[in-house]
Motif scaffolding. Sequence first.
Motif, PDB file in Angstrom:
ATOM      1  N   LEU A 325       4.288  -8.164  11.731  1.00 14.66           N
ATOM      2  CA  LEU A 325       3.073  -8.536  11.012  1.00 14.66           C
ATOM      3  C   LEU A 325       3.235  -9.879  10.312  1.00 14.66           C
ATOM      4  O   LEU A 325       2.265 -10.443   9.807  1.00 14.66           O
ATOM      5  N   ASN A 326       4.455 -10.375  10.252  1.00 13.16           N
ATOM      6  CA  ASN A 326       4.733 -11.705   9.700  1.00 13.16           C
ATOM      7  C   ASN A 326       4.139 -11.888   8.299  1.00 13.16           C
ATOM      8  O   ASN A 326       3.593 -12.929   7.970  1.00 13.16           O
ATOM      9  N   GLY A 327       4.241 -10.838   7.485  1.00 11.80           N
ATOM     10  CA  GLY A 327       3.811 -10.937   6.095  1.00 11.80           C
ATOM     11  C   GLY A 327       2.398 -10.475   5.820  1.00 11.80           C
ATOM     12  O   GLY A 327       1.985 -10.410   4.657  1.00 11.80           O
ATOM     13  N   MET A 328       1.618 -10.151   6.845  1.00 13.51           N
ATOM     14  CA  MET A 328       0.249  -9.683   6.589  1.00 13.51           C
ATOM     15  C   MET A 328       0.269  -8.311   5.924  1.00 13.51           C
ATOM     16  O   MET A 328       1.084  -7.454   6.261  1.00 13.51           O
ATOM     17  N   ASP A 329      -0.632  -8.110   4.966  1.00 14.06           N
ATOM     18  CA  ASP A 329      -0.744  -6.838   4.251  1.00 14.06           C
ATOM     19  C   ASP A 329      -1.924  -6.063   4.812  1.00 14.06           C
ATOM     20  O   ASP A 329      -3.068  -6.235   4.387  1.00 14.06           O
ATOM     21  N   THR A 330      -1.655  -5.194   5.768  1.00 18.90           N
ATOM     22  CA  THR A 330      -2.727  -4.507   6.479  1.00 18.90           C
ATOM     23  C   THR A 330      -3.456  -3.472   5.632  1.00 18.90           C
ATOM     24  O   THR A 330      -4.570  -3.071   5.978  1.00 18.90           O
ATOM     25  N   ARG A 331      -2.873  -3.035   4.524  1.00 11.09           N
ATOM     26  CA  ARG A 331      -3.571  -2.077   3.660  1.00 11.09           C
ATOM     27  C   ARG A 331      -4.835  -2.702   3.056  1.00 11.09           C
ATOM     28  O   ARG A 331      -5.763  -1.986   2.675  1.00 11.09           O
ATOM     29  N   VAL A 332      -4.858  -4.018   2.989  1.00  9.50           N
ATOM     30  CA  VAL A 332      -6.044  -4.702   2.476  1.00  9.50           C
ATOM     31  C   VAL A 332      -7.256  -4.425   3.365  1.00  9.50           C
ATOM     32  O   VAL A 332      -8.400  -4.426   2.899  1.00  9.50           O
ATOM     33  N   PHE A 386       0.398   1.756   7.161  1.00  6.18           N
ATOM     34  CA  PHE A 386      -0.206   0.454   7.418  1.00  6.18           C
ATOM     35  C   PHE A 386      -1.638   0.308   6.923  1.00  6.18           C
ATOM     36  O   PHE A 386      -2.118  -0.817   6.730  1.00  6.18           O
ATOM     37  N   LEU A 387      -2.340   1.435   6.728  1.00  4.91           N
ATOM     38  CA  LEU A 387      -3.741   1.347   6.313  1.00  4.91           C
ATOM     39  C   LEU A 387      -4.079   2.231   5.120  1.00  4.91           C
ATOM     40  O   LEU A 387      -5.247   2.316   4.729  1.00  4.91           O
ATOM     41  N   ASN A 388      -3.064   2.886   4.577  1.00  5.42           N
ATOM     42  CA  ASN A 388      -3.301   3.842   3.491  1.00  5.42           C
ATOM     43  C   ASN A 388      -4.332   4.889   3.914  1.00  5.42           C
ATOM     44  O   ASN A 388      -5.155   5.324   3.113  1.00  5.42           O
TER      45      ASN A 388
END
Length: 467
Positions: A325-332, A386-388
């Motif tokens: 994911l190279n630092g992406m915060d997928t929970r957002v 990854f998505l809560n």
Amino acid sequence: MNNTFTNRPVTMNENKNLLEIEEHMYILDDVKKPNVFRNMFPYSEIPKIPFNDRTVPHDMPKDIWITDTTFRDGQQSRAPYSTEQIVTIYDYLHRLGGENGLIRASEFFLYSKKDRDAVYKCLEKGYKFPEITSWIRASKEDFKLVKEIGMKETGILVSCSDYHIFMKLKMTRKQAMEHYLSVIKECLEEGISPRCHLEDITRADIYGYVVPFCLELMKLMKEYQIPIKIRACDTMGYGVNYPGAVIPRSVQGIIYALHTHAGVPHELLEWHGHNDFYKAVVNSSTAWLYGCSGVNTSLFGIGERTGNTPLEAMVFEYAQLRGTLNGMDTRVITELAEYYEKEIGYHIPPRTPFVGKNFNVTRAGIHADGLLKNEEIYNIFDTEKFLNRPVLCAVSNTSGLAGIAHWINTYFHLPEEKKLDKNCELVHEVKKWVDAEYESGRVTVLTDEELLKVIDDASKKLGILLV
């Protein structure tokens, strides 16, 4: 026999380590009548996808990223966002893109005071990414707005198919090119980097107009030493990723032409897709694979007609292609979906991948049984991580007490110390109602709305507070 390569120089391609003969120069074909590719686009029939079996090699850039058009194309198909909503969403995009700025840029309209206020407030955030860019028509009046705000980059609409040049603009190809170049030069004179939106590229004459035009743009870039980005816009969603398909419908053929024959560097190439034929995501991934560094997206695919490439989809495409994911915060992504539903009032279809309320809910009884034993059997990945969004098991006549308890615990996100087990009185109350439903002849699974009402009634009756 005429050999067009007889006197052309042989040079070494340092990237491929192969000797090559320079191909012929691509000059503007200033046709008298529009070429609308009627053989591929017979308006009274379904469009056709012809093949010539000419293929091009994979050429994925070292660095790839996502750009955003939520506040531009995304606003063309819904009620405009308020200034506060734009600023909030921009904050979310910054967090989602992570420290490495994988959401590289976001484009804004400049026409209304509301949009300009949003630009100023987002600029005040001081974020490096997403970079704030604008979008204008190829008009000197529009360009005044860019200069007034002091934008470093702006998109410029440079429609490239004969449908637009002849039928909309009422110009010839030469006239259109000269008009576009005059506006782009004005941008460059002011030190502003232009991003050229090649509208309707999948119905354009790639070698008779698009490549010659882009060659002129690359000359200007060399002259002014200012980057000129090229956005290939699949405005009508006609692009296909099939190997050997004919241009202008071939996505990889278009990208190859722009990079190899027009000389546009990978990092200045961007794909903008629409979903008219359900191909927005796969075409965007194909653009990455064949030489585009950027793919343009909008949140939840909201955009003109059938919409754009969904931003959240390309986040997970990036992870699958790169292995990180190279630092992406997928929970957002889940936070954004909740914000759209609760604060903006936008209804996300429940089966929408990654963000719909039912995207990781299994309803078939036999699936539910497997899911309760091991969620990997029927869940695409660890959606809670990854998505809560913990995997949810729909309730049916096969769910049993444990299945009902699992549904309540996961739906209400109950913490460990408050989780219900199958011996809980509330679970037994719900089970009685479920049994009665199926004893009366019901064969379908229960909806969330039905269960929530039964749980609410039972909670009040038993004096149990879930949340």
